[in-house]
Structure formats: C-alpha cells, structure tokens
Design a protein around this motif. Structure first.
Motif, PDB file in Angstrom:
ATOM      1  N   ASN A  14       0.866  -0.782  -0.234  1.00  0.00           N
ATOM      2  CA  ASN A  14       0.067  -0.294  -0.103  1.00  0.00           C
ATOM      3  C   ASN A  14       1.032   0.892  -0.128  1.00  0.00           C
ATOM      4  OD1 ASN A  14      -2.460  -1.637   0.048  1.00  0.00           O
ATOM      5  ND2 ASN A  14      -2.467  -1.491   2.435  1.00  0.00           N
ATOM      6  N   PRO A  15       1.526   1.788  -1.216  1.00  0.00           N
ATOM      7  CA  PRO A  15       2.430   2.692  -1.511  1.00  0.00           C
ATOM      8  C   PRO A  15       1.617   3.868  -1.000  1.00  0.00           C
ATOM      9  CG  PRO A  15       2.747   1.395  -2.971  1.00  0.00           C
ATOM     10  CD  PRO A  15       2.182   0.807  -2.388  1.00  0.00           C
ATOM     11  N   THR A  16       1.870   4.887  -0.195  1.00  0.00           N
ATOM     12  CA  THR A  16       0.765   6.267   0.121  1.00  0.00           C
ATOM     13  C   THR A  16       2.211   7.334  -1.396  1.00  0.00           C
ATOM     14  OG1 THR A  16       2.317   6.928   1.310  1.00  0.00           O
ATOM     15  CG2 THR A  16       0.179   5.797   2.320  1.00  0.00           C
ATOM     16  N   ARG A  17       3.342   7.338  -1.430  1.00  0.00           N
ATOM     17  CA  ARG A  17       3.898   8.243  -2.477  1.00  0.00           C
ATOM     18  C   ARG A  17       4.756   7.821  -3.685  1.00  0.00           C
ATOM     19  NH1 ARG A  17       6.176  13.686   0.797  1.00  0.00           N
ATOM     20  NH2 ARG A  17       4.545  14.272   1.343  1.00  0.00           N
ATOM     21  N   VAL A  18       4.277   7.553  -5.024  1.00  0.00           N
ATOM     22  CA  VAL A  18       4.932   6.781  -5.665  1.00  0.00           C
ATOM     23  C   VAL A  18       5.626   7.996  -6.493  1.00  0.00           C
ATOM     24  CG1 VAL A  18       4.714   5.913  -7.632  1.00  0.00           C
ATOM     25  CG2 VAL A  18       3.627   5.076  -5.236  1.00  0.00           C
ATOM     26  N   ALA A  19       6.687   7.605  -6.980  1.00  0.00           N
ATOM     27  CA  ALA A  19       7.087   9.033  -8.254  1.00  0.00           C
ATOM     28  C   ALA A  19       7.752   8.148  -9.592  1.00  0.00           C
ATOM     29  CB  ALA A  19       8.474   9.156  -7.796  1.00  0.00           C
ATOM     30  N   VAL A  20       7.585   9.326 -10.496  1.00  0.00           N
ATOM     31  CA  VAL A  20       7.227   8.704 -11.795  1.00  0.00           C
ATOM     32  C   VAL A  20       8.925   9.901 -12.189  1.00  0.00           C
ATOM     33  CG1 VAL A  20       6.984   7.874 -14.307  1.00  0.00           C
ATOM     34  CG2 VAL A  20       5.385   8.366 -12.312  1.00  0.00           C
ATOM     35  N   ALA A  21      10.015   8.493 -12.850  1.00  0.00           N
ATOM     36  CA  ALA A  21      11.317   8.954 -13.454  1.00  0.00           C
ATOM     37  C   ALA A  21      10.776   9.665 -15.009  1.00  0.00           C
ATOM     38  CB  ALA A  21      12.274   8.393 -13.290  1.00  0.00           C
ATOM     39  N   GLY A  72       0.565  20.578 -15.505  1.00  0.00           N
ATOM     40  CA  GLY A  72      -0.262  21.539 -16.047  1.00  0.00           C
ATOM     41  C   GLY A  72      -0.596  19.978 -15.441  1.00  0.00           C
ATOM     42  N   LEU A  73      -0.533  18.890 -15.072  1.00  0.00           N
ATOM     43  CA  LEU A  73      -1.037  17.784 -14.343  1.00  0.00           C
ATOM     44  C   LEU A  73      -1.408  17.893 -12.479  1.00  0.00           C
ATOM     45  CD1 LEU A  73       0.743  14.811 -16.824  1.00  0.00           C
ATOM     46  CD2 LEU A  73      -1.771  15.196 -16.787  1.00  0.00           C
ATOM     47  N   GLY A  74      -0.517  18.921 -12.338  1.00  0.00           N
ATOM     48  CA  GLY A  74      -0.782  18.849 -10.714  1.00  0.00           C
ATOM     49  C   GLY A  74       0.311  18.046 -10.074  1.00  0.00           C
ATOM     50  N   VAL A  75       1.265  17.312 -10.891  1.00  0.00           N
ATOM     51  CA  VAL A  75       1.772  17.400 -10.400  1.00  0.00           C
ATOM     52  C   VAL A  75       3.408  16.920 -10.089  1.00  0.00           C
ATOM     53  CG1 VAL A  75       3.543  14.408 -10.622  1.00  0.00           C
ATOM     54  CG2 VAL A  75       1.305  14.190 -11.906  1.00  0.00           C
ATOM     55  N   PRO A  76       3.850  17.265  -8.723  1.00  0.00           N
ATOM     56  CA  PRO A  76       4.032  17.896  -7.977  1.00  0.00           C
ATOM     57  C   PRO A  76       6.160  16.953  -8.798  1.00  0.00           C
ATOM     58  CG  PRO A  76       3.889  17.081  -6.197  1.00  0.00           C
ATOM     59  CD  PRO A  76       2.760  16.660  -7.353  1.00  0.00           C
ATOM     60  N   HIS A  77       6.867  18.049  -9.337  1.00  0.00           N
ATOM     61  CA  HIS A  77       8.134  17.608  -9.788  1.00  0.00           C
ATOM     62  C   HIS A  77       9.137  17.550  -9.666  1.00  0.00           C
ATOM     63  CE1 HIS A  77      11.218  17.875 -13.479  1.00  0.00           C
ATOM     64  NE2 HIS A  77      10.539  16.774 -13.377  1.00  0.00           N
ATOM     65  N   ALA A  78      10.191  16.987  -9.376  1.00  0.00           N
ATOM     66  CA  ALA A  78      11.858  17.737  -9.284  1.00  0.00           C
ATOM     67  C   ALA A  78      12.555  17.059 -10.155  1.00  0.00           C
ATOM     68  CB  ALA A  78      12.472  17.010  -7.722  1.00  0.00           C
ATOM     69  N   VAL A  79      13.487  18.787 -10.154  1.00  0.00           N
ATOM     70  CA  VAL A  79      14.707  18.187 -11.534  1.00  0.00           C
ATOM     71  C   VAL A  79      16.382  17.602 -10.385  1.00  0.00           C
ATOM     72  CG1 VAL A  79      16.538  19.539 -12.957  1.00  0.00           C
ATOM     73  CG2 VAL A  79      14.051  19.565 -13.074  1.00  0.00           C
ATOM     74  N   LEU A  80      16.730  17.170 -10.435  1.00  0.00           N
ATOM     75  CA  LEU A  80      18.568  16.427  -9.882  1.00  0.00           C
ATOM     76  C   LEU A  80      18.968  16.897 -11.130  1.00  0.00           C
ATOM     77  CD1 LEU A  80      16.810  13.285  -7.994  1.00  0.00           C
ATOM     78  CD2 LEU A  80      16.997  15.375  -6.901  1.00  0.00           C
ATOM     79  N   ARG A  81      20.541  16.972 -10.215  1.00  0.00           N
ATOM     80  CA  ARG A  81      21.018  17.745 -11.446  1.00  0.00           C
ATOM     81  C   ARG A  81      22.604  16.660 -11.231  1.00  0.00           C
ATOM     82  NH1 ARG A  81      22.398  21.224 -15.440  1.00  0.00           N
ATOM     83  NH2 ARG A  81      24.603  22.236 -15.960  1.00  0.00           N
ATOM     84  N   TRP A  82      23.050  15.692 -12.011  1.00  0.00           N
ATOM     85  CA  TRP A  82      24.574  15.642 -12.181  1.00  0.00           C
ATOM     86  C   TRP A  82      25.322  16.737 -11.741  1.00  0.00           C
ATOM     87  CZ3 TRP A  82      27.131  11.407 -15.541  1.00  0.00           C
ATOM     88  CH2 TRP A  82      27.736  10.354 -15.373  1.00  0.00           C
ATOM     89  N   ASP A 105      18.332   8.746  -3.453  1.00  0.00           N
ATOM     90  CA  ASP A 105      18.437   9.686  -1.839  1.00  0.00           C
ATOM     91  C   ASP A 105      17.374  11.229  -2.125  1.00  0.00           C
ATOM     92  OD1 ASP A 105      20.964   8.590  -1.737  1.00  0.00           O
ATOM     93  OD2 ASP A 105      21.922  10.248  -2.826  1.00  0.00           O
ATOM     94  N   TRP A 106      17.249  11.190  -3.032  1.00  0.00           N
ATOM     95  CA  TRP A 106      15.834  12.116  -3.361  1.00  0.00           C
ATOM     96  C   TRP A 106      14.462  12.200  -3.062  1.00  0.00           C
ATOM     97  CZ3 TRP A 106      11.376  11.735  -6.025  1.00  0.00           C
ATOM     98  CH2 TRP A 106      10.747  12.671  -6.797  1.00  0.00           C
ATOM     99  N   ALA A 107      13.813  10.106  -2.966  1.00  0.00           N
ATOM    100  CA  ALA A 107      12.831   9.660  -3.138  1.00  0.00           C
ATOM    101  C   ALA A 107      13.503   9.583  -1.549  1.00  0.00           C
ATOM    102  CB  ALA A 107      12.595   8.267  -3.800  1.00  0.00           C
ATOM    103  N   ALA A 108      13.455   8.745  -0.600  1.00  0.00           N
ATOM    104  CA  ALA A 108      14.018   8.904   0.785  1.00  0.00           C
ATOM    105  C   ALA A 108      13.377  10.053   1.126  1.00  0.00           C
ATOM    106  CB  ALA A 108      15.311   8.406   1.373  1.00  0.00           C
ATOM    107  N   GLY A 109      14.099  10.975   0.766  1.00  0.00           N
ATOM    108  CA  GLY A 109      13.823  12.440   1.362  1.00  0.00           C
ATOM    109  C   GLY A 109      12.902  13.265   1.431  1.00  0.00           C
ATOM    110  N   ASP A 149      15.444  -2.752  -4.854  1.00  0.00           N
ATOM    111  CA  ASP A 149      15.823  -1.875  -3.699  1.00  0.00           C
ATOM    112  C   ASP A 149      17.265  -1.178  -4.012  1.00  0.00           C
ATOM    113  OD1 ASP A 149      13.191  -2.365  -3.064  1.00  0.00           O
ATOM    114  OD2 ASP A 149      14.178  -3.843  -1.891  1.00  0.00           O
ATOM    115  N   GLU A 150      17.417   0.382  -3.388  1.00  0.00           N
ATOM    116  CA  GLU A 150      18.545   1.277  -3.372  1.00  0.00           C
ATOM    117  C   GLU A 150      17.614   1.665  -1.887  1.00  0.00           C
ATOM    118  OE1 GLU A 150      20.510   3.600  -6.358  1.00  0.00           O
ATOM    119  OE2 GLU A 150      20.126   2.161  -7.514  1.00  0.00           O
ATOM    120  N   GLY A 151      18.205   1.353  -1.120  1.00  0.00           N
ATOM    121  CA  GLY A 151      18.140   1.502   0.752  1.00  0.00           C
ATOM    122  C   GLY A 151      16.595   1.476   0.662  1.00  0.00           C
ATOM    123  N   ALA A 152      16.316   2.402   1.226  1.00  0.00           N
ATOM    124  CA  ALA A 152      14.204   2.092   1.251  1.00  0.00           C
ATOM    125  C   ALA A 152      13.385   2.695   0.034  1.00  0.00           C
ATOM    126  CB  ALA A 152      13.825   2.983   2.623  1.00  0.00           C
TER     127      ALA A 152
END
Length: 409
Positions: A14-21, A72-82, A105-109, A149-152
C-alpha cells in the motif's frame, strides 16, 4: 495499459507516495500520464523526478519542459542535476549509477517508497541482444530487472511487456507530445546499435515479441538455477559475524562448476557491495586460483585458502581510508551502534588497532577479517572495535545477512 502499473503496485505494501522518473521521452511521458490517472483512482500521492545529466546543452531546457507538463497535470516535479567533471571510463554506466543514486536519495528524503521507470519490451529485446554480443550466460540474457531496492526505495519497471509503439500510440491518442533525444540515433552507443539490429532481424521472424518470449523461458531456467545455488550455499559455506564467507573446501571440490561460480559471485558481491557480478574473466581466474590452491583477490575482496576451508573477505586496500560518521553505514553494509561522542568516526580497525585488542583471539574470528572490520576512532585513538571484542558499549552488525542476500540475488 494503466493496469500494468496497478498490478505492479498491488503486490507492494500500500504505497502512499510514488514517483515516476520522467526524461521527457515517449516512454516516460506515457508512464507519467498513465500514472496520473492511476493515482487519482487509487488515492496515493504522485511525484515526478527528472535527472539532468548535464551532458547535452539542451538538457536543462528539456527538464524545464517536463516541469511545465507536470504542473499542468498537478504533479509535483523535481529536477536533480548530476554534478560532474570529466567522466572517465564508460560514460553511460557512470550516468546510470549517478541517475539511480540521485533518485534514491531524493525519494528517501521525500518519504517516497517507489519510483516507476518507463522501460518497455523494446528495451528488453535490446538488452537481450547486447547480452548476446557479450557472450553472456543466463543472467545476462534475461533482460532488465523487474524491480530492485536501493536503500528504502524500490524501483519498478511495470511496462516491460508493453511495446514502445503502444505507448506512443497512447500519447498520440491523448494529443501529448514528447521530446526526441538525439543520442537515440548515435551509433556510438551499444543500445542504438542493438535497436538497429532488431530492425534488420525482423524479416527472419526475430521480433521484439519473439525475443521477449525467449526471455520468459530463460527466466524460468534462471529461477531453477538460483534455487539450486541457494541450496548448495547452505551446504558449502557459512558467513561469520566478522563479515567473511567461509567455504568448506572438500564440499566445494565436489560441486558443479556453475554452482561454484554462482556461490562465489554471491560471496564477492555481498562482501564488496558491488551492484553487479565481476567480469567473467575475473571470476574464471579466481576459480582457477582456488583449484590450484592459490590465494587471490577480486572485486575488492581477498580469497585465502587452507586445506579445510577457504575464506572470502574484504581486501584491506578496499577499505583503507574509508571513513563514515556515526549512524551511517560503513563500507555499505556495517551498522555500528553505541554511545558516540562528537568527533568520533568509523574506520577500519587495521593492524595498529588490532594490536590494542589484546583479547581478539577469544572472538574466534580470523585476524584477516578483524583487520577490515569497523572500528570507532577519535583523532587517531581507538575507542571501540566491536567485532574484535574491544569496547563493550558498542556493537556492530551487517544489515543484510548473507543467507538473505543469496536468496534475493
């Protein structure tokens, strides 16, 4: 097509927070739009994340374009720069490691438990051909992992049985555009060569669907071999609290070569924390050394032989200078707990530290394994070495036991 993602998530807790790459390409854009609908129906929070590898001048603008679409979709978005300088060695492999590390790392945070990836049946077929080109065995021919899995954080690839054409058809029907990455036409990359080879093979009946059927068959064979390997590991070896794997030399000699190879690779990966098996040539060299009764090293590990047993342990130079703060994993697998004081840090015990542990022999652990075990130091002073029996208030353990590791790999 949304049911593929629903099915993949239904097996999770039952995940409550999911992200799409989301890169902005057709595959990830389709997954983003499909998951926006699924999230609204299933009631979990959806995020999107884009990794800007900073390898092309257009990458920052493309990430900004993805951000607008997500808004536009109402989806929070983050940009991670290498953040990187000149990249030595395999650029694509370095970018891949950086990408998943940044996202994990971002998702865990953010408290996000799952990240969905847009890889397709086309990617599976291409990966199969790339494995053929390397002369891979079963493990290199079963395509991309469905999840890991990578960490949690768990990464999922729910669309591996869906073709790229089907995802693009969905976007076209929805009136959604996508970004074309020019590197997809660059013959310098092996995957692009595999993509073109697939088109050339189609007249022979070697299609994406046919190759994915082969992958399914190989997955069944792989499962049988993995089960046999896990059973053999129970007979052949045991792990110690000092982090080494101890093999019964006599039983080893009577085991089949493929099982020997797999159990040895599992030990090397468990000890080194490597995400992938060592190169086949290196494993062959190590197995020849064992057969000839010679000590050897591979993948940051040391293999030391005696008549009765041989031990696989961390190589001293692999942890020389390795420092971690209190509370962090040391060498990727050791958790040390105790009454830490400011300024203390985790480092290898080493020869200088072991000389201060007068009762180390009472632990029953080999000297070699204790040298590479974690210890608590303060400005050159040894505070505790839990595995060597020094410092009663501190403890150390490996977070993933070998038995669990070999079953999940």
């Amino acid at each position: 097509m949304a049911h593929f993602a629903q099915s993949a998530l239904s097996t999770e807790r039952n995940p409550t927070r999911v992200a799409v790459a989301v890169s902005g390409g057709s595959d990830s854009m389709a997954v983003l739009h499909l998951m926006a609908a699924v999230a609204a129906h299933e009631g979990f929070a959806l995020w999107a994340v884009t990794v800007d590898h900073a390898l092309r001048p257009e990458s920052a603008a493309e990430a900004a374009q993805v951000a607008q679409i997500c808004a536009g979709l109402g989806v929070p978005h983050a940009v991670l720069r290498w953040q990187h300088g000149a990249v030595a060695g395999n650029l694509m492999e370095a970018a891949r490691k950086a990408r998943y590390g940044l996202m994990a790392d971002w998702a865990a945070g953010q408290g996000i438990s799952h990240i969905l990836l847009g890889h397709t049946a086309d990617d599976q077929a291409e990966t199969f051909l790339m494995g053929l080109a390397r002369g891979a065995g079963i493990d290199g021919l079963v395509g991309m992992r469905r999840h890991w899995d990578e960490g949690a954080v768990r990464f999922l690839r729910p669309f591996l049985v869906v073709s790229r054409a089907d995802l693009r058809g969905y976007l076209t029907r929805q009136g959604v555009a996508w970004i074309e990455d020019p590197s997809n036409d660059n013959d310098r990359f092996t995957r692009v060569k595999a993509r073109r080879a697939l088109r050339a093979l189609k007249p022979l009946g070697i299609t994406i669907d046919r190759l994915n059927g082969v992958i399914v068959n190989l997955l069944e064979a792989q499962g049988a071999v993995q089960a046999a390997t896990a059973d053999a590991a129970k007979r052949l070896c045991r792990s110690s609290e000092a982090g080494e794997v101890i093999f019964d030399h006599k039983l080893w000699r009577h085991e089949g070569g493929e099982v020997q190879r797999r159990v040895l690779i599992a030990a090397l990966r468990w000890i080194s924390g490597a995400g992938y098996a060592p190169r086949g040539s290196g494993v062959f060299r190590a197995m020849m050394a064992i057969a000839q009764g010679r000590d050897t090293t591979l993948s940051g590990c040391r293999i030391k032989l005696s008549d009765a047993v041989f031990r696989v342990m961390r190589e001293p130079r692999a942890v020389a200078g390795l420092v971690a703060p209190p509370g962090a994993l040391w060498d990727g697998r050791w958790q040390v707990e105790g009454p830490f004081e400011p300024g203390q840090e985790l480092r290898a015990l080493g020869a200088d530290g072991l000389r201060q542990c007068k009762d180390w022999k009472a632990t029953g652990h080999s000297r070699d394994s204790l040298l590479v075990s974690p210890a608590v130091w303060y400005d050159g002073t040894l505070i505790a070495a839990p595995i060597a029996g020094y410092g009663a208030d501190f403890s150390a353990r490996i977070v993933a036991p070998f038995t669990d590791f070999i079953l999940s790999h």
